[in-house]
Design an enzyme around this catalytic site. Structure first.
Site, short mmCIF file in Angstrom:
data_model
loop_
_atom_site.label_atom_id
_atom_site.label_comp_id
_atom_site.label_asym_id
_atom_site.label_seq_id
_atom_site.Cartn_x
_atom_site.Cartn_y
_atom_site.Cartn_z
N SER A 1 0.84 -1.19 0.00
CA SER A 1 0.00 0.00 0.00
C SER A 1 0.88 1.24 0.00
O SER A 1 2.09 1.16 0.19
CB SER A 1 -0.92 0.01 1.23
OG SER A 1 -0.14 0.06 2.41
N SER A 2 0.25 2.38 -0.22
CA SER A 2 0.92 3.67 -0.12
C SER A 2 0.37 4.39 1.11
O SER A 2 -0.82 4.68 1.20
CB SER A 2 0.67 4.51 -1.38
OG SER A 2 1.36 5.74 -1.32
#
Length: 335
Positions: free
Chosen positions: A73-74
């Site tokens: 994820s970011s």
């Protein structure tokens, strides 16, 4: 991008002008070409074909899941900024990043320090290959390698700082061994972020930042699929039931959750569809709904959760920034 950076500055998340410049220079959209969003209808892909929805989300202060299997994820930019600033870099340090992910954090470090000062490792070859491609497209060339982050990366050390972008339950001794004297480690521990400074060959002291952090676990820890199976058992299993000792709101108290994660790292706690769930690797599970606890699987895990909550209340409901002693204990426990 300018709007996001302005908001981060205005809200006090970025206070260092040098990090403001780095966030302004690195295009986040190159590192998040798509993300995945779930709802009642299932999981959908949001990318450049989605129009303003994609770009607006990318340049918002939100966490974005970047793989369909939820292995990467970011992180929300405000949390990234807080962790990066906690490194207290002057500009000539050598930094090891644990968890390459999308490559965005490595790009920010490269912009701030220069690519030659940044080493990034991830256990996932596919993620490293994608990150290298995105970093290259953005004009950054840090050393990005496939390696188990728990071992650091001694071949390119020693380092002045280590930053991790994945959840750990202890600080690996290898990170300390690869740090210069006085070096700093910024890492998620449980649901918090610890800032740990090396004070001796096998000694460290530190504290916790006053921010929450819910990162994906380091990949050699329980895999998401395994945890997911345990959650389904907890949601649907038949076990012993009783009333909960405390007001259920304590379970959702962020500081109480931090204390639970810190003191009992084997317990995984979450809320699924309004039901509070805990699972443990020994197979024990529990759920809380409408004030009623149901637990099973061979171990009374909710009894342990209640004991921890009782300790936290007896200690005066301490906030995470007042529990710095725990970071020292966790580092030493890993020796």
């Amino acid at each position: 991008m300018d709007k996001l950076v302005s908001e981060l500055v205005a809200n006090g998340y970025i206070t260092d002008p040098r990090w403001q410049a780095a966030f302004s220079a690195v295009p986040r959209h190159l590192f998040v070409p798509r993300f995945y969003r779930g709802d009642e209808q299932g999981t959908s892909i949001v990318d450049s074909t989605s129009g303003d929805q994609w770009l607006s989300a990318v340049y918002s202060d939100i966490h974005l899941v970047t793989t369909e299997d939820v292995r990467s994820s970011s992180t929300a930019p405000s949390l990234m900024a807080g962790m990066l600033q906690a490194l207290e870099l002057s500009g000539d340090e050598r930094v090891l990043e644990i968890g390459t992910g999308t490559g965005y954090n490595a790009a920010l470090l490269s912009e701030r320090l220069g690519s030659g000062q940044v080493v990034s490792v991830d256990i996932d070859p596919e993620l490293v290959a994608q990150a290298r491609s995105r970093l290259d497209a953005a004009g950054y060339r840090p050393l990005a390698v496939v390696a188990d982050g728990v071992n650091g990366y001694p071949d390119a050390g020693p380092y002045d700082a280590v930053i991790a972008t994945c959840r750990l339950d202890y600080v690996p001794v290898a990170w300390l061994q690869q740090l210069q004297p006085g070096g700093v480690i910024v890492t998620p521990l449980g649901a918090g972020v610890a800032v740990v400074r090396k004070s001796g060959p096998r000694e460290a002291t530190g504290e916790f930042l006053p921010i929450s952090a819910y990162f994906m676990p380091m990949r050699h820890q329980p895999e998401p699929a395994v945890v997911g199976d345990a959650i389904q058992v907890a949601l649907n299993g038949i076990g012993d039931s009783r009333e909960y000792r405390f007001d259920a709101s304590i379970y959702r108290d962020d500081e109480a959750r931090f204390w639970l994660d810190l003191t009992n790292p084997d317990i995984r706690a979450m809320t699924v569809g309004g039901v509070s769930v805990v699972v443990r690797p020994d197979g024990s599970w529990a759920r809380l709904a409408d004030g009623l606890v149901v637990q099973g699987g061979g171990g009374a895990v909710w009894d342990d959760v209640e004991a921890v909550h009782g300790e936290w209340l007896a200690a005066g409901r301490p906030a995470r920034e007042h529990t710095g002693w725990c970071s020292v204990r966790l580092v030493r426990r890993s020796f």
